[in-house]
Design an enzyme around this catalytic site. Structure first.
Site, PDB file in Angstrom:
ATOM      1  N   SER A 136      42.587   1.490  53.591  1.00 42.41           N
ATOM      2  CA  SER A 136      42.408   0.236  52.844  1.00 42.41           C
ATOM      3  C   SER A 136      40.920  -0.017  52.673  1.00 42.41           C
ATOM      4  O   SER A 136      40.116   0.358  53.542  1.00 42.41           O
ATOM      5  CB  SER A 136      43.029  -0.938  53.613  1.00 42.41           C
ATOM      6  OG  SER A 136      42.638  -2.159  53.030  1.00 42.41           O
ATOM      7  N   TYR A 149      43.693  -5.784  61.298  1.00 41.19           N
ATOM      8  CA  TYR A 149      44.154  -4.899  60.214  1.00 41.19           C
ATOM      9  C   TYR A 149      43.007  -3.985  59.770  1.00 41.19           C
ATOM     10  O   TYR A 149      43.170  -2.764  59.668  1.00 41.19           O
ATOM     11  CB  TYR A 149      44.672  -5.740  59.048  1.00 41.19           C
ATOM     12  CG  TYR A 149      45.048  -4.915  57.840  1.00 41.19           C
ATOM     13  CD1 TYR A 149      46.183  -4.097  57.864  1.00 41.19           C
ATOM     14  CD2 TYR A 149      44.262  -4.927  56.687  1.00 41.19           C
ATOM     15  CE1 TYR A 149      46.521  -3.318  56.763  1.00 41.19           C
ATOM     16  CE2 TYR A 149      44.598  -4.160  55.588  1.00 41.19           C
ATOM     17  CZ  TYR A 149      45.729  -3.359  55.630  1.00 41.19           C
ATOM     18  OH  TYR A 149      46.058  -2.572  54.542  1.00 41.19           O
TER      19      TYR A 149
HETATM   20  N1  NAP Z   1      49.336  -3.787  48.981  1.00 43.31           N
HETATM   21  C1  NAP Z   1      48.015  -3.729  49.130  1.00 43.31           C
HETATM   22  O1  NAP Z   1      47.242  -4.487  48.487  1.00 43.31           O
HETATM   23  C2  NAP Z   1      47.391  -2.707  50.054  1.00 43.31           C
HETATM   24  C3  NAP Z   1      46.002  -2.581  50.047  1.00 43.31           C
HETATM   25  C4  NAP Z   1      45.404  -1.653  50.874  1.00 43.31           C
HETATM   26  C5  NAP Z   1      46.179  -0.846  51.688  1.00 43.31           C
HETATM   27  N2  NAP Z   1      47.532  -0.986  51.689  1.00 43.31           N
HETATM   28  C6  NAP Z   1      48.304  -0.119  52.581  1.00 43.31           C
HETATM   29  O2  NAP Z   1      49.308   0.539  51.828  1.00 43.31           O
HETATM   30  C7  NAP Z   1      50.384   0.896  52.695  1.00 43.31           C
HETATM   31  C8  NAP Z   1      51.696   0.521  52.032  1.00 43.31           C
HETATM   32  O3  NAP Z   1      51.754  -0.882  51.901  1.00 43.31           O
HETATM   33  P1  NAP Z   1      52.464  -1.606  50.675  1.00 43.31           P
HETATM   34  O4  NAP Z   1      51.441  -2.399  49.985  1.00 43.31           O
HETATM   35  O5  NAP Z   1      53.289  -0.652  49.912  1.00 43.31           O
HETATM   36  O6  NAP Z   1      53.379  -2.657  51.485  1.00 43.31           O
HETATM   37  P2  NAP Z   1      54.958  -2.846  51.607  1.00 43.31           P
HETATM   38  O7  NAP Z   1      55.567  -2.947  50.257  1.00 43.31           O
HETATM   39  O8  NAP Z   1      55.123  -3.977  52.545  1.00 43.31           O
HETATM   40  O9  NAP Z   1      55.468  -1.497  52.279  1.00 43.31           O
HETATM   41  C9  NAP Z   1      55.210  -1.212  53.632  1.00 43.31           C
HETATM   42  C10 NAP Z   1      56.058  -0.043  54.067  1.00 43.31           C
HETATM   43  O10 NAP Z   1      55.778   0.217  55.441  1.00 43.31           O
HETATM   44  C11 NAP Z   1      57.005   0.242  56.161  1.00 43.31           C
HETATM   45  N3  NAP Z   1      56.844  -0.299  57.502  1.00 43.31           N
HETATM   46  C12 NAP Z   1      56.308  -1.482  57.864  1.00 43.31           C
HETATM   47  N4  NAP Z   1      56.411  -1.656  59.185  1.00 43.31           N
HETATM   48  C13 NAP Z   1      57.038  -0.563  59.663  1.00 43.31           C
HETATM   49  C14 NAP Z   1      57.447  -0.163  60.954  1.00 43.31           C
HETATM   50  N5  NAP Z   1      57.257  -0.934  62.036  1.00 43.31           N
HETATM   51  N6  NAP Z   1      58.067   1.019  61.090  1.00 43.31           N
HETATM   52  C15 NAP Z   1      58.301   1.785  60.023  1.00 43.31           C
HETATM   53  N7  NAP Z   1      57.949   1.473  58.768  1.00 43.31           N
HETATM   54  C16 NAP Z   1      57.323   0.298  58.596  1.00 43.31           C
HETATM   55  C17 NAP Z   1      57.952  -0.643  55.379  1.00 43.31           C
HETATM   56  O11 NAP Z   1      59.288  -0.269  55.703  1.00 43.31           O
HETATM   57  P3  NAP Z   1      60.547  -1.302  55.570  1.00 43.31           P
HETATM   58  O12 NAP Z   1      60.337  -2.030  54.260  1.00 43.31           O
HETATM   59  O13 NAP Z   1      61.727  -0.394  55.542  1.00 43.31           O
HETATM   60  O14 NAP Z   1      60.473  -2.214  56.733  1.00 43.31           O
HETATM   61  C18 NAP Z   1      57.552  -0.328  53.955  1.00 43.31           C
HETATM   62  O15 NAP Z   1      58.223   0.807  53.496  1.00 43.31           O
HETATM   63  C19 NAP Z   1      50.126   0.170  54.015  1.00 43.31           C
HETATM   64  O16 NAP Z   1      49.592   1.079  54.952  1.00 43.31           O
HETATM   65  C20 NAP Z   1      49.071  -0.865  53.657  1.00 43.31           C
HETATM   66  O17 NAP Z   1      48.256  -1.191  54.748  1.00 43.31           O
HETATM   67  C21 NAP Z   1      48.158  -1.898  50.888  1.00 43.31           C
END
Ligand code: NAP
Length: 250
Positions: A136, A149
């Site tokens: 991130s 985070y």
């Molecule tokens: N969205 C942003 O702006 C952003 C920016 C920078 C970095 N990121 C990074 O991108 C990655 C994906 O995030 P996203 O934005 O796609 O968010 P998201 O839609 O909330 O997806 C998160 C994913 O992680 C899984 N997850 C969460 N907790 C878990 C656990 N305890 N065990 C196993 N799986 C778990 C969730 O599974 P379930 O839904 O099945 O629980 C889901 O598939 C993350 O690492 C996040 O830090 C996101």
């Protein structure tokens, strides 16, 4: 790296960036292992992509090892790992519970390391593989209200950079993917919606295109969007100016 015909394990494939990346990898001809916690969502994605769902909560001790063992029971080799599963937490650090700190560190940092430890030896033995870590921009700059985070993502970033140096010449590629703001459930789940006017959140599909292109190119890092390298460069070269700007813009 050629993607067609390869086995790709995507953690956090049930939602957001992971789901979009899994769809894009399937389009590119990968065979998928789809990890997440939400059984129904994973089953729907597996049906659509022909992938295999693997349910597991990475906050649990030893869950990443169990996931790797299950993956290796189902396929002869895992060629591509996208360590994408992650969670946020927003608010003043002193308000954060000890359990929340541990959960963030377990899911965002310890689980990718343990998954790597379990799957890297096979890649090294075959002299073929690609490890992708979704970090991130928060981990490169620090963000108020997201101290833990940001620290987990900075740790993952440095882990990946070190591993890339170790893996040089082995046939195993290591890369980080550094998103800014992406329109997913991440913000609702972390407990605070994204409320800034700028930057505008990128669609997860667009981000997935960049992520999968990076795997195909075997690159060491990619920002989404690309201009995010600018604040990182300013922080590295002009830290005083960066801190002033950060104080103004938050
Ligand atoms: N969205 C942003 O702006 C952003 C920016 C920078 C970095 N990121 C990074 O991108 C990655 C994906 O995030 P996203 O934005 O796609 O968010 P998201 O839609 O909330 O997806 C998160 C994913 O992680 C899984 N997850 C969460 N907790 C878990 C656990 N305890 N065990 C196993 N799986 C778990 C969730 O599974 P379930 O839904 O099945 O629980 C889901 O598939 C993350 O690492 C996040 O830090 C996101």
């Amino acid at each position: 790296m050629r993607i067609s015909g390869r086995v790709a394990l995507v953690t956090g494939a049930s939602s957001g960036i992971g789901r979009a990346s899994a769809l894009r990898l399937a389009d590119a001809g990968a065979r998928l292992l789809l990890h997440g916690r939400d059984r129904d969502r994973l089953a729907a994605l597996a049906e659509r992509t022909g992938g295999i769902p693997l349910v597991g909560d990475l906050a649990g001790a030893g869950e990443a090892d169990r996931l790797a063992a299950e993956a290796l029971r189902l396929v002869e080799a895992v060629d591509i790992v996208v360590c994408n599963a992650g969670i946020g937490w927003a608010g003043p650090f002193e308000a954060m519970g000890a359990g929340d700190i541990e959960r963030l560190v377990a899911v965002n940092l310890v689980a990718p390391m343990r998954l790597t430890r379990a799957l890297l030896p096979g890649m090294l033995a075959r002299a073929c593989g690609y490890l992708m870590y979704v970090t991130s921009i928060a981990g490169r700059t620090g963000v108020a209200g997201e101290a833990v985070y940001a620290a987990t993502k900075a740790g993952l970033d440095t882990f990946a950079e070190s591993l890339r140096l170790e893996a040089r010449g082995t046939g195993v590629g290591v890369g980080v993917f550094v998103p800014g703001v992406v329109a997913t459930e991440f913000f609702a789940r972390r407990g605070r919606p994204y409320e800034r006017a700028l930057p505008q959140p990128l669609p997860a599909d667009r981000v997935a295109d960049l992520l999968v292109d990076q795997i195909a190119a075997g690159g060491a890092e990619r920002y989404a969007p690309g201009w995010l390298r600018l604040p990182v460069a300013v922080r590295a070269t002009m830290p005083g100016l960066y801190r002033q700007l950060a104080a103004w813009f938050g």
